[in-house]
Design a protein around this motif. Structure first.
Motif, mmCIF file in Angstrom:
data_model
loop_
_atom_site.group_PDB
_atom_site.id
_atom_site.type_symbol
_atom_site.label_atom_id
_atom_site.label_comp_id
_atom_site.label_asym_id
_atom_site.label_seq_id
_atom_site.Cartn_x
_atom_site.Cartn_y
_atom_site.Cartn_z
ATOM 1 N N GLY A 111 4.567 -14.908 -5.379
ATOM 2 C CA GLY A 111 4.236 -15.107 -6.785
ATOM 3 C C GLY A 111 3.210 -14.114 -7.274
ATOM 4 O O GLY A 111 2.294 -13.743 -6.541
ATOM 5 N N GLY A 112 3.408 -13.665 -8.490
ATOM 6 C CA GLY A 112 2.456 -12.753 -9.101
ATOM 7 C C GLY A 112 2.382 -11.387 -8.446
ATOM 8 O O GLY A 112 1.390 -10.683 -8.590
ATOM 9 N N GLY A 113 3.437 -11.021 -7.708
ATOM 10 C CA GLY A 113 3.429 -9.724 -7.040
ATOM 11 C C GLY A 113 2.678 -9.704 -5.720
ATOM 12 O O GLY A 113 2.571 -8.669 -5.072
ATOM 13 N N ARG A 114 2.145 -10.846 -5.282
ATOM 14 C CA ARG A 114 1.439 -10.918 -4.002
ATOM 15 C C ARG A 114 2.464 -11.011 -2.879
ATOM 16 O O ARG A 114 3.327 -11.872 -2.876
ATOM 17 N N LEU A 115 2.338 -10.111 -1.903
ATOM 18 C CA LEU A 115 3.209 -10.105 -0.734
ATOM 19 C C LEU A 115 2.438 -10.642 0.462
ATOM 20 O O LEU A 115 1.264 -10.310 0.649
ATOM 21 N N VAL A 116 3.106 -11.463 1.271
ATOM 22 C CA VAL A 116 2.494 -11.968 2.498
ATOM 23 C C VAL A 116 3.482 -11.802 3.647
ATOM 24 O O VAL A 116 4.693 -11.824 3.456
ATOM 25 N N ALA A 117 2.946 -11.637 4.839
ATOM 26 C CA ALA A 117 3.750 -11.526 6.056
ATOM 27 C C ALA A 117 2.906 -12.059 7.209
ATOM 28 O O ALA A 117 1.676 -12.067 7.130
ATOM 29 N N THR A 118 3.572 -12.499 8.264
ATOM 30 C CA THR A 118 2.848 -12.885 9.471
ATOM 31 C C THR A 118 3.481 -12.208 10.675
ATOM 32 O O THR A 118 4.655 -11.847 10.670
ATOM 33 N N ASP A 167 -0.489 -11.936 22.631
ATOM 34 C CA ASP A 167 -0.754 -13.233 23.252
ATOM 35 C C ASP A 167 -0.145 -14.396 22.482
ATOM 36 O O ASP A 167 -0.368 -15.558 22.817
ATOM 37 N N GLY A 168 0.609 -14.098 21.419
ATOM 38 C CA GLY A 168 1.251 -15.140 20.644
ATOM 39 C C GLY A 168 0.423 -15.709 19.504
ATOM 40 O O GLY A 168 0.842 -16.646 18.833
ATOM 41 N N ASN A 169 -0.780 -15.157 19.268
ATOM 42 C CA ASN A 169 -1.603 -15.597 18.142
ATOM 43 C C ASN A 169 -0.959 -15.155 16.843
ATOM 44 O O ASN A 169 -0.509 -14.014 16.726
ATOM 45 N N VAL A 170 -0.921 -16.042 15.852
ATOM 46 C CA VAL A 170 -0.333 -15.711 14.557
ATOM 47 C C VAL A 170 -1.420 -15.110 13.670
ATOM 48 O O VAL A 170 -2.506 -15.680 13.514
ATOM 49 N N LEU A 171 -1.111 -13.953 13.089
ATOM 50 C CA LEU A 171 -1.998 -13.241 12.189
ATOM 51 C C LEU A 171 -1.232 -12.953 10.898
ATOM 52 O O LEU A 171 0.000 -12.843 10.920
ATOM 53 N N GLY A 172 -1.937 -12.833 9.793
ATOM 54 C CA GLY A 172 -1.288 -12.621 8.524
ATOM 55 C C GLY A 172 -1.769 -11.383 7.795
ATOM 56 O O GLY A 172 -2.870 -10.890 8.048
ATOM 57 N N LEU A 173 -0.918 -10.921 6.898
ATOM 58 C CA LEU A 173 -1.233 -9.777 6.024
ATOM 59 C C LEU A 173 -0.966 -10.184 4.584
ATOM 60 O O LEU A 173 -0.016 -10.916 4.300
ATOM 61 N N VAL A 174 -1.780 -9.680 3.669
ATOM 62 C CA VAL A 174 -1.613 -9.898 2.239
ATOM 63 C C VAL A 174 -1.724 -8.557 1.543
ATOM 64 O O VAL A 174 -2.600 -7.755 1.855
ATOM 65 N N GLN A 175 -0.802 -8.332 0.606
ATOM 66 C CA GLN A 175 -0.897 -7.151 -0.265
ATOM 67 C C GLN A 175 -0.834 -7.665 -1.698
ATOM 68 O O GLN A 175 0.136 -8.306 -2.088
ATOM 69 N N ASP A 176 -1.879 -7.389 -2.456
ATOM 70 C CA ASP A 176 -1.870 -7.735 -3.876
ATOM 71 C C ASP A 176 -1.373 -6.543 -4.669
ATOM 72 O O ASP A 176 -1.406 -5.411 -4.201
ATOM 73 N N ARG A 177 -0.916 -6.838 -5.863
ATOM 74 C CA ARG A 177 -0.421 -5.773 -6.743
ATOM 75 C C ARG A 177 -1.421 -4.688 -6.900
ATOM 76 O O ARG A 177 -2.576 -4.837 -6.971
ATOM 77 N N ASP A 215 -0.939 -1.567 1.825
ATOM 78 C CA ASP A 215 0.483 -1.320 2.030
ATOM 79 C C ASP A 215 0.972 -2.187 3.191
ATOM 80 O O ASP A 215 0.830 -1.823 4.359
ATOM 81 N N ILE A 216 1.546 -3.342 2.857
ATOM 82 C CA ILE A 216 1.918 -4.327 3.872
ATOM 83 C C ILE A 216 3.008 -3.806 4.811
ATOM 84 O O ILE A 216 2.959 -4.048 6.016
ATOM 85 N N GLU A 217 3.994 -3.080 4.276
ATOM 86 C CA GLU A 217 5.077 -2.567 5.131
ATOM 87 C C GLU A 217 4.551 -1.532 6.119
ATOM 88 O O GLU A 217 4.942 -1.532 7.290
ATOM 89 N N ALA A 218 3.651 -0.680 5.665
ATOM 90 C CA ALA A 218 3.075 0.333 6.563
ATOM 91 C C ALA A 218 2.256 -0.342 7.662
ATOM 92 O O ALA A 218 2.324 0.048 8.830
ATOM 93 N N LYS A 219 1.487 -1.371 7.287
ATOM 94 C CA LYS A 219 0.666 -2.056 8.293
ATOM 95 C C LYS A 219 1.543 -2.825 9.276
ATOM 96 O O LYS A 219 1.270 -2.836 10.480
ATOM 97 N N LEU A 220 2.628 -3.450 8.795
ATOM 98 C CA LEU A 220 3.556 -4.120 9.718
ATOM 99 C C LEU A 220 4.153 -3.124 10.699
ATOM 100 O O LEU A 220 4.269 -3.411 11.898
ATOM 101 N N ALA A 221 4.526 -1.954 10.220
ATOM 102 C CA ALA A 221 5.078 -0.920 11.100
ATOM 103 C C ALA A 221 4.046 -0.488 12.136
ATOM 104 O O ALA A 221 4.362 -0.316 13.320
ATOM 105 N N GLU A 222 2.804 -0.357 11.700
ATOM 106 C CA GLU A 222 1.730 0.075 12.590
ATOM 107 C C GLU A 222 1.457 -0.963 13.685
ATOM 108 O O GLU A 222 1.350 -0.611 14.868
#
Length: 118
Positions: free
Chosen positions: A96-103, A108-118, A73-80
């Protein structure tokens, strides 16, 4: 801690300046040809890990590799993570294909990413 469990880092994207040359280097390193190959993205899938090459850092303007944690659940993890002090950089979007991504960036300014697949 409550919230959605993280399923682990399964995707790492690397910005590259010369996509054809980088493709050959990563193919030699990984011992396989890419499964996805276009002028804007090259992807290798090896033993449950996805390695992506993004020319010139792509629209995200990546300047260093970014690790993507897969979550249910990408939105829940972003909130957390924002409640814990992170800052959303790119909100969740369908790539594409229902895959959601966010960063997001950590404290400290390090960029991290999240992926949620269908």
């Amino acid at each position: 801690m409550t919230g959605t469990p993280t399923q682990g880092i399964k995707t790492v994207l690397h910005p590259v300046t010369d996509l054809p040359k980088a493709t050959e280097v990563y193919a030699a390193l990984l011992g396989i040809r890419p499964q996805t190959e276009s002028e804007y993205y090259v992807g290798f899938d090896v033993e449950g890990q996805h390695i992506g090459l993004v020319p010139s850092g792509g629209p995200q303007g990546m300047t260093s590799p970014v690790a993507y944690w897969h979550v249910p659940d990408i939105e829940a993890k972003l909130a957390e993570v924002t409640a814990a002090g992170a800052t959303v950089r790119d909100s969740a979007k369908d790539v594409g294909g229902g895959r959601l991504v966010a960063t997001f960036t950590d404290s400290d300014g390090n960029v991290l990413g999240l992926v949620q697949d269908r």
